[in-house]
Write an enzyme that holds these catalytic residues in place. Structure first.
Site, short mmCIF file in Angstrom:
data_model
loop_
_atom_site.label_atom_id
_atom_site.label_comp_id
_atom_site.label_asym_id
_atom_site.label_seq_id
_atom_site.Cartn_x
_atom_site.Cartn_y
_atom_site.Cartn_z
CE1 TYR A 106 3.41 93.50 86.45
CE2 TYR A 106 2.71 94.76 88.36
CZ TYR A 106 2.75 93.58 87.66
OH TYR A 106 2.10 92.48 88.16
CG HIS A 141 20.85 93.97 81.24
ND1 HIS A 141 19.69 94.46 81.82
CD2 HIS A 141 21.68 93.68 82.28
CE1 HIS A 141 19.83 94.45 83.14
NE2 HIS A 141 21.02 93.99 83.45
CG ASN A 199 13.66 93.66 97.30
OD1 ASN A 199 13.16 94.45 98.10
ND2 ASN A 199 12.97 92.64 96.80
CG ASN A 205 18.83 99.27 90.02
OD1 ASN A 205 18.46 100.36 90.46
ND2 ASN A 205 19.54 99.16 88.91
CB ILE A 206 15.27 100.74 95.21
CG1 ILE A 206 15.37 99.54 96.17
CG2 ILE A 206 13.99 101.52 95.50
CD1 ILE A 206 14.28 98.53 96.02
CD1 TRP A 258 15.66 89.13 88.62
CD2 TRP A 258 16.95 90.89 88.16
NE1 TRP A 258 16.75 88.67 87.94
CE2 TRP A 258 17.56 89.74 87.64
CE3 TRP A 258 17.59 92.12 87.99
CZ2 TRP A 258 18.77 89.77 86.95
CZ3 TRP A 258 18.80 92.15 87.31
CH2 TRP A 258 19.38 91.00 86.80
#
Length: 497
Positions: A397, A422, A383, A385-386, A381
């Protein structure tokens, strides 16, 4: 005769003298001369006949030896890593097995690909374009963010008022399109997904736009040092040609040109000065455009020809709650679904994003990393969708960590935010709320713990691939089944597989 005998005896004496000299020299140097003229080291005089026999045996072993200490190539200790032939074999087997599936599909269903049907996915009424009108209306929210920042930059409104206006604008970005999609009957599910996707990206971009400009004001008010790009955003390596563009400082960035450039470039994180490429490469642009067109047609064709019949045939087992048939249909759907997902990844994250970046001369092309080597769920997760990963790290974060939140609750909060979006992008266009996408994302948390705790290396990588191959078809079947039941009264009778 006498002369000849004298010459012969003289020649014999010369040979004796030469051989005698060589023998004397060999004696001094510890070597002896063999019959072939080669010099050989002289053996020690005290060596026994047994040791001489052993040395001759060792010399024979070295000469005729064909074995040595070594591991088999397929052993992990051998250090062998060139499996190109096996990879080619896998590709050949993959092509052959899927060729059989293609023939089976064509024999069973015929050609189902219909390019005209694609239009009906976006439009019900050719004179009504609700999704496009909704996307055009998004400019109102962009202008609201820009003029709010302009008022804040000159001190016309307070920070509290500016925060309230931005919060109102961002909330409207999520609620206005959702209400429109739910209320407008001419809005198709595909059109709703596209429109809500645009508004979701716009929400993340304007949130970043508000944050960065707020950081700039804080630096300017503190007057600690001269404003530079490194103060307002993370440092980025300059691409070739970056020095050809004028360096912008706050509040000179609050222009229509600046905000619309940010809206169109493939990133979610705002900066005052983006890395820029020196020129537009026309051949590169053309290749990406051709890839986009070809892969789009390929995805639509695979969906119509492969996925739709499989999904239709899956409704009857769901209606009868035949678990064996459900699992069989799930595994059958997993293959085309995964192929389409991989094609979509390349189409969106490589072809489309590089096309837009090249057109806008946007220099940072790191849209993905080596997620296919993921051995843990968090690595995947982080890597695949950078742009989203950078946004979550920078604006969600890290601010939570600064406020004193521990890492684990902060990571769970990131997954919760992702699960919300989502579900937002699936339930609202389908006009039903089942929480399958939300639960699927939240299930990544215990799965990440299990994989990280008990599986390592290749086993962890296999677990990540299994979650991708099996997890998505489960959600697809659940939503399709519920959609059919909700809109058609009962699951459609599927034809026999």
């Amino acid at each position: 005769m006498g002369d000849r005998s004298e010459r012969g005896s003289a020649k014999h004496r010369r040979r004796t003298t030469i051989s005698g000299d060589a023998a004397a020299h060999a004696k001094r140097s510890g070597t002896t001369e063999t019959l072939s003229g080669q010099v050989k080291e002289k053996e020690p005089r005290h060596e026994t006949s047994a040791s001489k026999q052993k040395n001759h045996s060792d010399a024979g072993d070295d000469t005729f030896s064909c074995h040595k200490l070594q591991e088999s190539l397929l052993s992990s200790d051998s250090g062998y890593s060139n499996y190109r032939g096996i990879l080619n074999w896998c590709v050949v087997m993959l092509v052959l097995s899927n060729a059989r599936l293609v023939l089976e599909n064509l024999i069973k269903y015929g050609i189902l690909v219909d390019p005209i049907q694609i239009i009906s996915l976006f439009l019900i009424d050719p004179y009504s374009w609700p999704a496009l009108c909704l996307i055009i209306a998004s400019n109102v929210f962009i202008m609201a963010a820009l003029y709010t920042e302009r008022k804040l930059s000159v001190g016309s409104i307070s920070e509290g008022t500016g925060t309230f206006l931005h919060s109102l604008n961002l909330a409207a970005l999520l609620f206005f399109p959702a209400v429109t999609v739910l209320r407008v009957t001419s809005m198709t599910p595909v059109g709703g997904v596209v429109a809500l996707g645009v508004f979701t990206v716009l929400f993340l971009k304007l949130y970043s736009y508000r944050d960065v400009n707020k950081w700039c004001r804080e630096i300017r008010h503190a007057k600690a040092r001269t404003l530079s790009r490194s103060h307002s955003c993370p440092s980025v390596h300059k691409a070739n040609g970056t020095t050809g563009y004028t360096h912008v400082s706050y509040p000179a960035n609050l222009t229509h040109r600046d905000i619309y450039y940010f809206i169109f470039v493939p990133t979610l994180c705002y900066e005052l000065n983006f890395p820029r490429s020196p020129r537009i490469r026309k051949r590169f642009l053309l290749r990406r455009l051709l890839e986009m067109l070809f892969l789009m047609q390929l995805m639509v064709g695979l969906i119509q020809q492969w996925m739709v019949p499989t999904i239709q045939n899956s409704m009857k087992p769901f209606q009868d709650m035949d678990f064996t048939r459900i699992v069989e249909r799930l595994l059958k759907l997993a293959v085309p679904n995964h192929f389409i997902w991989l094609i979509f990844f390349y189409w969106y994250f490589h072809s489309s994003m590089n096309f837009i970046a090249e057109l806008m001369q946007f220099g940072d092309r790191e849209f993905y990393r080596d997620w296919w080597n993921s051995e843990t769920i968090p690595y995947f997760w982080s890597n695949w969708n950078i742009p989203v990963h950078k946004w979550c790290l920078r604006h969600f974060y890290k601010p939570m960590l600064v406020k004193g939140v521990n890492k684990l609750p902060a990571q769970i909060a990131v997954f919760f935010l992702s699960a919300f979006f989502h579900e937002y992008l699936v339930s609202v266009p389908l006009k039903m709320f089942r929480l399958w996408a939300f639960l699927g994302m939240m299930s990544q948390i215990p799965l990440a713990y299990i994989v990280g705790r008990f599986l390592r290396g290749n086993y962890g990588n296999a677990a990540v691939w299994m979650s991708l191959i099996i997890g998505q078809p489960i959600a697809v079947l659940m939503y399709v089944h519920d959609y059919y039941v909700l809109h058609y009264g009962s699951a459609s009778e599927g034809v026999a597989a």
